[in-house]
Design an enzyme around this catalytic site. Structure first.
Site, PDB file in Angstrom:
ATOM      1  N   HIS A   1       0.798  -0.894  -0.096  1.00  0.00           N
ATOM      2  CA  HIS A   1      -0.170   0.105   0.070  1.00  0.00           C
ATOM      3  C   HIS A   1       0.841   1.124   0.471  1.00  0.00           C
ATOM      4  O   HIS A   1       0.724   2.150  -0.646  1.00  0.00           O
ATOM      5  CB  HIS A   1      -1.259   0.017   1.223  1.00  0.00           C
ATOM      6  CG  HIS A   1      -1.836   1.300   1.646  1.00  0.00           C
ATOM      7  ND1 HIS A   1      -1.468   2.190   2.327  1.00  0.00           N
ATOM      8  CD2 HIS A   1      -3.546   1.453   0.761  1.00  0.00           C
ATOM      9  CE1 HIS A   1      -2.643   3.069   2.159  1.00  0.00           C
ATOM     10  NE2 HIS A   1      -4.067   3.028   1.242  1.00  0.00           N
TER      11      HIS A   1
ATOM     12  N   GLU B   1      -3.042 -12.799 -13.042  1.00  0.00           N
ATOM     13  CA  GLU B   1      -2.715 -12.820 -11.597  1.00  0.00           C
ATOM     14  C   GLU B   1      -1.847 -14.594 -11.499  1.00  0.00           C
ATOM     15  O   GLU B   1      -1.435 -14.170 -10.400  1.00  0.00           O
ATOM     16  CB  GLU B   1      -3.695 -11.689 -10.367  1.00  0.00           C
ATOM     17  CG  GLU B   1      -3.698 -10.595 -11.160  1.00  0.00           C
ATOM     18  CD  GLU B   1      -4.329 -10.099 -10.437  1.00  0.00           C
ATOM     19  OE1 GLU B   1      -3.933  -8.772  -9.262  1.00  0.00           O
ATOM     20  OE2 GLU B   1      -5.531 -10.561 -10.315  1.00  0.00           O
TER      21      GLU B   1
ATOM     22  N   CYS C   1       0.018  -4.537 -16.260  1.00  0.00           N
ATOM     23  CA  CYS C   1      -0.176  -3.371 -14.845  1.00  0.00           C
ATOM     24  C   CYS C   1       0.551  -3.614 -13.982  1.00  0.00           C
ATOM     25  O   CYS C   1       0.031  -3.006 -12.735  1.00  0.00           O
ATOM     26  CB  CYS C   1      -1.956  -3.638 -15.307  1.00  0.00           C
ATOM     27  SG  CYS C   1      -2.391  -4.532 -14.749  1.00  0.00           S
TER      28      CYS C   1
HETATM   29  C1  PEP Z   1      -0.891  -7.354  -9.652  1.00  0.00           C
HETATM   30  O1  PEP Z   1      -0.981  -8.574  -9.030  1.00  0.00           O
HETATM   31  O2  PEP Z   1       0.790  -7.139 -10.689  1.00  0.00           O
HETATM   32  C2  PEP Z   1      -1.579  -6.870  -9.646  1.00  0.00           C
HETATM   33  C3  PEP Z   1      -1.274  -4.742 -10.953  1.00  0.00           C
HETATM   34  O3  PEP Z   1      -2.825  -6.168  -9.358  1.00  0.00           O
HETATM   35  P1  PEP Z   1      -2.396  -5.593  -7.297  1.00  0.00           P
HETATM   36  O4  PEP Z   1      -1.189  -4.565  -7.234  1.00  0.00           O
HETATM   37  O5  PEP Z   1      -4.145  -4.252  -7.042  1.00  0.00           O
HETATM   38  O6  PEP Z   1      -3.164  -6.840  -6.409  1.00  0.00           O
HETATM   39 MG    MG Z   2      -3.137  -8.482  -8.225  1.00  0.00          MG
END
Ligand code: PEP
Ligand code: MG
Length: 752
Positions: A395, A632, A704
């Site tokens: 975070h 993921e 992403c």
């Molecule tokens: C990821 O898992 O790479 C992602 C972009 O999602 P988050 O970081 O919100 O889990």
């Molecule tokens: Mg993620």
């Protein structure tokens, strides 16, 4: 035998005497000047709780949810009571007293009583400071103090850590060291190698009086940097030492007192004392064959070694290259991961409770174990963030990058080593925190001005997008010239409401909840229109949502990362999912046809089919709207062919999770941060084959995760044929140029 003399124990006895006593035994064996003492063994503690029949109740009492502070408090109080209210067996009491009377040169010596937990001070589990120390104890309090040490195994902090780290309470025992006190004139700590770079320097911190003041950080000590080989002084920083800890002659109590004005700014250690300390430091280090963190004291000109622990903070990569980088790492107080670039100076504000966030003034540096959603307003005021915990995708890292606030995360000890009100300078690229304010040109400039180094946006065939988590960052994100938003995380919108969705709906109604989502999505969609904005449905981990109002209803999970989050949670609660989908429908109705819908943490076609069904039911035309999924999990990558059949328009690699699930490395755990390798061949291979399949099936591919901001990954992805890359705000311009460079190279390769 309930007790053993320090001279009789060594490192092989660590299971029965604990790390501290074993280490003191080793030092005694190595002929180092250790005050005499004995240890009440861990078996004695174990027999005490078992023969009194309190063991079962004790362990049940402390088996609580570590995120629930009330439960922790009660657990600690009950465990303490159980131990203190149980009588010490007569035989053990006699044995302890016998050893005590044989200890010192005087009849009733003052002793230090310290806990020596069997999982403490081990090389990989440096929990230093979690257990009790009592100074200046005499016979009448001795037994109670030993019991207090046993009870300290169940301090709130200790229960919290063991529960969080998954250590069974029943597996940790505690021994107690009883050692003659050195009524020190001066004392401090010594690092036999540089604590963060491993450089061949001995760092010594020294203050007047007893060492507790230095170890607890309540006084700023003098700091001496010594050449390890020649024992010559390289630099001396004299601190203003306002207070000191001393033993009161009458009561034997340790009290804090003012340092006489003539001594406040006087140098604590002479060159000769420094030289002697360095020699002892070399002896300790060569005995252990590893850099050590040593507590020492000086009484009437004699040096004593009070404790030695391995230094666990040295970064081995830096150790190899310290010659070139030593100039850059000198004077570093703590270091961690450079999570958000930029240099910032300000007063450190240590935040341990949420109600302290009001203390953060404009330009302060927030120092905290880990940032929480409620801290976002304070993070906006701050000029920098430093955390003990967390990795590059925690975070603190994500939000500070978006706010353009420099951040250093995963320092492990910043909250202990930094002092509120003292100026520090942090470097969010190198991951360092130094004392004092060191203004630089770069400081606190808005990110788009501080970057890019190459000002013009290049034209690229591969689209370069940007990640946004908080709608307030949308304007800055759009100013980067990105080709759209590759990921808008809705959970950060929800987190900023301060309430869980259920609680928010209970208090304000469904309509208000949907309105909030619409507002957040619309802010980004409007800012980027007509560039596409990929909005992800809620990915709500229970541990993050537990911090919110209503969070007490979040399921309690041993491993939230493997638990109730992402699409699995939405499918399990279709009503709540429907509210989100209604928000999408509304923004479509408002004319934002640039909004795309993305589903998090799917594993297979079945997950996607069910989600699509809910989308249709909510009135979203899935043939007309662009929608897709995150990749993921390794499962999603391996199942891509059947997932393609569900009709997805795009997939986007979430390498933050893909890395943690492929390598079994918790992305938020600083202890394994060095193993969080987004470029691991296994991950590259999953990505490459997925892109290949998607190209054949005409499905758009993107990334992403945080790795999309890394040059090496960009290189790999362009060569693999990815359709777009989404980067952090601060990295967009550099990624655009990198993409351009690789594309040109590929074109040249084909014509040559
Ligand atoms: C990821 O898992 O790479 C992602 C972009 O999602 P988050 O970081 O919100 O889990
Ligand atoms: Mg993620």
């Amino acid at each position: 035998m309930a007790v053993a003399w320090l001279a009789e124990v060594d490192v092989t006895d660590v299971d029965t005497v604990g790390g501290k006593a074993a280490s003191l035994g080793e030092l005694t064996d190595a002929d180092l000047p250790v005050p005499s003492g004995f240890v009440v063994t861990a078996d004695t503690y174990r027999r005490f709780i078992e023969s009194a029949d309190i063991a079962t109740e004790l362990f049940e009492t402390v088996d609580v949810d570590h995120e629930d502070s009330q439960a922790l408090k009660h657990a600690h109080e009950r465990a303490h009571e159980l131990i203190m209210d149980t009588d010490m067996p007569e035989r053990v009491r006699e044995e302890i007293y016998r050893a005590y009377t044989e200890l010192g040169s005087v009849e009733e010596p003052f002793v230090a009583v310290r806990s020596s937990a069997t999982a403490e001070d081990l090389p990989d589990a440096s929990f230093a400071g979690q257990q009790e120390t009592f100074l200046n104890v005499q016979s009448e309090m001795l037994i109670d103090r030993v019991k207090e040490c046993w009870a300290s195994l169940f301090s709130q902090r200790a229960i919290y850590y063991r529960n969080r780290q998954g250590f069974a309470h029943a597996d940790v025992d505690i021994a107690v060291v009883v050692q003659e006190m050195v009524d020190a004139d001066k004392s401090g700590v010594m690092f036999t190698s540089h604590p963060s770079t491993g450089a061949d320097e001995v760092i010594i911190e020294a203050a007047w009086g007893l060492g507790e003041a230095v170890v607890s950080g309540s006084v700023s000590p003098d700091n001496y940097t010594m050449d390890k080989q020649s024992a010559s002084v390289e630099s001396v920083e004299i601190a203003d030492k306002k207070t000191m800890m001393i033993k009161q002659a009458a009561s034997g109590e340790t009290v804090e007192t003012e340092v006489p004005s003539s001594d406040r700014e006087a140098r604590v250690l002479s060159d000769t004392e420094l030289e002697q300390l360095v020699k002892l430091g070399r002896q300790v280090e060569s005995h252990y064959q590893s850099p050590q963190d040593v507590e020492w004291a000086i009484k009437n000109g004699s040096i004593y070694m009070l404790q030695s622990r391995p230094i666990t903070t040295i970064d081995s990569e830096k150790m190899d290259t310290h010659d070139e980088s030593s100039e850059e790492t000198d004077g570093v107080i703590v270091d961690g991961l450079g999570a958000s670039p930029g240099v910032a100076s300000g007063e450190a504000q240590i935040i341990t409770e949420l109600n302290q966030i009001d203390q953060v003034s404009n330009g302060d540096i927030i120092v905290t174990e880990m940032t929480m959603p409620d801290m976002v307003p304070a993070m906006k005021r701050a000029s920098g963030i430093v955390t003990d915990e967390g990795g590059m995708t925690s975070h603190a890292s994500i939000i500070s990058r978006e706010l353009g606030v420099p951040a250093v995360v995963g320092t492990e000890t910043a909250t202990q080593r930094l002092t509120s009100g003292k100026a520090v300078t942090i470097d969010g690229e190198k991951g360092t925190v130094r004392p004092g304010a060191q203004p630089t040109d770069e400081q606190r400039e808005p990110i788009e001005e501080a970057r890019p180094t190459t000002p013009v946006k290049p034209m690229t065939a591969t689209r370069v997008k940007v990640n946004v988590s908080i709608p307030e960052a949308a304007e800055r994100a759009a100013a980067t010239g990105a080709d759209g938003v590759g990921l808008l995380r809705t959970e950060h919108m929800v987190l900023s409401l301060g309430k869980t969705p259920s609680k928010f709906i209970a208090d304000h109604g469904e309509r208000a909840y949907i309105d909030e989502l619409v507002e957040g999505i619309q802010a980004a969609a409007e800012e980027f229109y007509p560039r596409p904005v990929r909005v992800r449905t809620l990915d709500a981990p229970t541990d993050e949502f537990r911090q919110l109002e209503g969070g007490e209803d979040e399921p309690r999970e041993h491993n939230p990362m493997l638990g109730y989050r992402g699409i699995r949670r939405s499918l399990d609660n279709p009503k709540l999912f429907n509210h989100e989908l209604q928000a999408f429908r509304r923004v479509y109705q408002m004319g934002y046809d640039n909004v795309e819908l993305m589903l998090p943490l799917v594993n297979d076609a079945e997950d996607v089919r069910q989600a699509r069904h809910h989308m249709e039911e909510a009135g979203i035309d899935t043939d007309r709207r662009s929608w897709g999924i995150m990749i993921e999990t390794p499962a999603a990558a391996l199942e891509i062919e059947s997932i393609a059949d569900t009709g997805v328009d795009f997939v986007s690699f979430g390498t933050n999770d893909l890395t943690q699930y492929t390598l079994a490395v918790d992305r938020n755990n600083e202890h394994v941060a060095d193993r969080f390798d987004e470029l691991h061949p296994s991950i590259l291979s999953l990505i490459e084959t997925t892109i290949e399949t998607c190209r054949e099936l005409d499905i758009d591919t993107s990334i992403c995760g945080q790795a999309g901001s890394r040059t090496e990954m960009v290189n790999f992805l362009i060569e693999a044929g990815i359709s777009s890359i989404s980067a952090n705000i601060d990295a967009v311009r550099d990624v655009q140029h990198e993409v351009k460079r690789v594309e040109q190279r590929l074109i040249l390769d084909t014509v040559r």
